[in-house]
Design a protein around this motif. Structure first.
Motif, PDB file in Angstrom:
ATOM      1  N   ALA A   1       1.045  -1.097  -0.067  1.00 48.59           N
ATOM      2  CA  ALA A   1       0.063   0.016  -0.016  1.00 48.59           C
ATOM      3  C   ALA A   1       0.688   1.034  -0.056  1.00 48.59           C
ATOM      4  N   HIS A   2       2.134   1.201   0.453  1.00 47.67           N
ATOM      5  CA  HIS A   2       2.985   2.346   0.715  1.00 47.67           C
ATOM      6  C   HIS A   2       3.285   2.846  -0.726  1.00 47.67           C
ATOM      7  N   PHE A   3       3.033   2.089  -1.763  1.00 48.09           N
ATOM      8  CA  PHE A   3       3.423   2.257  -3.260  1.00 48.09           C
ATOM      9  C   PHE A   3       2.156   2.830  -4.062  1.00 48.09           C
ATOM     10  N   HIS A   4       0.881   2.672  -3.591  1.00 44.87           N
ATOM     11  CA  HIS A   4      -0.156   2.872  -4.268  1.00 44.87           C
ATOM     12  C   HIS A   4      -0.057   4.677  -4.567  1.00 44.87           C
ATOM     13  N   ARG A   5       0.506   5.562  -4.060  1.00 38.78           N
ATOM     14  CA  ARG A   5       0.807   6.853  -4.464  1.00 38.78           C
ATOM     15  C   ARG A   5       1.438   7.043  -5.855  1.00 38.78           C
ATOM     16  N   TRP A   6       2.556   6.042  -5.430  1.00 41.67           N
ATOM     17  CA  TRP A   6       3.393   6.017  -6.735  1.00 41.67           C
ATOM     18  C   TRP A   6       2.678   5.562  -8.085  1.00 41.67           C
TER      19      TRP A   6
ATOM     20  N   SER B   1      -4.782  -8.184  -7.905  1.00 35.09           N
ATOM     21  CA  SER B   1      -5.266  -7.126  -7.170  1.00 35.09           C
ATOM     22  C   SER B   1      -5.678  -7.505  -5.694  1.00 35.09           C
ATOM     23  N   GLY B   2      -5.229  -8.651  -5.306  1.00 31.84           N
ATOM     24  CA  GLY B   2      -5.540  -9.135  -3.762  1.00 31.84           C
ATOM     25  C   GLY B   2      -7.003  -8.545  -3.421  1.00 31.84           C
ATOM     26  N   ARG B   3      -6.774  -7.764  -2.262  1.00 36.55           N
ATOM     27  CA  ARG B   3      -8.056  -7.453  -1.529  1.00 36.55           C
ATOM     28  C   ARG B   3      -8.778  -6.261  -2.383  1.00 36.55           C
ATOM     29  N   GLY B   4      -8.322  -5.627  -3.394  1.00 33.06           N
ATOM     30  CA  GLY B   4      -8.768  -4.644  -4.209  1.00 33.06           C
ATOM     31  C   GLY B   4      -8.718  -3.303  -3.733  1.00 33.06           C
ATOM     32  N   ASP B   5      -7.777  -3.075  -2.675  1.00 34.72           N
ATOM     33  CA  ASP B   5      -7.484  -1.687  -2.230  1.00 34.72           C
ATOM     34  C   ASP B   5      -6.645  -0.852  -3.494  1.00 34.72           C
ATOM     35  N   LEU B   6      -5.611  -1.391  -4.150  1.00 39.91           N
ATOM     36  CA  LEU B   6      -5.404  -0.608  -5.346  1.00 39.91           C
ATOM     37  C   LEU B   6      -6.554  -0.156  -6.294  1.00 39.91           C
TER      38      LEU B   6
END
Length: 252
Positions: free
Chosen positions: A40-45, A62-67
């Protein structure tokens, strides 16, 4: 050189040195009490790398769909795919009420096998999923899916090989607890026994495998299959790869 042959390079992850292993266990307890999501730390990137005005993007693994949820803020349509049935179900359930987001249980190879999807995406993202795949095949499949000018955004784990990687690995070990302190200043008080040893965190519930390629190998593969790609070592034991499909021509 030893009597039995060349000396193996020191590896923090596999060393049998009792002092280093004890220090590692202590760091594990610290990290468990101040956890932070390395992916999640790299979502902004990733979000910053999506081309402006993007209409359709694909999140691979996509895992749990957070991104996928976050990507909906920068694109009109987001598709998330994951080959793991448990992860795909979790993401589909979490995002079922969010318009413009679609989740499917599918591999990247299966997704790219449909010619109607070729050249349909403004961006393809992969966070901690490239090392679960054959990178050469994944690069080719992503290229086929991207529009001219579309962007491939990858955050990956790698295998540390050579002095530069060892130093980078040690830097990550030392900075990880400091980042945890900033992101999670109030420590978790009650941890199950597994967490006290550094296991059982939320990220660990996802499918896990070790990376088979190093940073240098990833750069070499990218150079051969994604001309102009930028590969960078980052924090959190991750590297990033950013590549833009050539404009006005077939990226495949």
């Amino acid at each position: 050189m030893t009597a039995d042959g060349p000396r193996e390079p020191f590896d923090l992850r596999t060393t049998r040195n009792a002092l280093v292993r004890a220090a590692g266990r202590q760091l594990g307890r610290w990290n468990a009490r101040r956890p932070w999501d390395h992916n999640a730390h790299f979502h902004r990137w990733v979000l910053a790398g999506v081309p402006a005005g993007a209409r359709r993007v694909l999140d691979v693994g996509s895992g749990r769909g957070d991104l996928a949820r976050a990507l909906r803020g920068v694109a009109a349509e987001v598709e998330g795919i994951d080959p793991d049935a448990r992860m795909a179900y979790a993401a589909a359930s979490a995002l079922r009420d969010l318009d413009g987001v679609h989740i499917a249980r599918r591999t990247l190879a299966e997704h790219a096998a449909d010619p109607s999807r070729h050249g349909a995406y403004d961006a393809v993202s992969m966070i901690a999923s490239l090392h679960h795949q054959d990178p050469v095949a994944a690069f080719a499949q992503a290229r086929a899916l991207l529009r001219p000018g579309g962007r491939l955004l990858v955050v990956s784990l790698v295998r540390p090989v050579g002095p530069a990687d060892r130093i980078w690995d040690l830097t990550n070990v030392l900075t990880n607890p400091l980042i945890g302190l900033v992101k999670h200043p109030c420590p978790v008080r009650a941890l199950p026994p597994a967490d006290a040893a550094g296991r059982g965190r939320r990220e660990d519930a996802m499918p896990i495998t070790d990376a088979a390629f190093s940073t240098a190998e990833l750069r070499e593969l990218a150079h051969g299959h994604l001309p102009g790609a930028r590969v960078r070592r980052r924090t959190g034991f991750r590297v990033t790869l950013r590549w833009t499909a050539p404009p006005g021509q077939d990226a495949r």
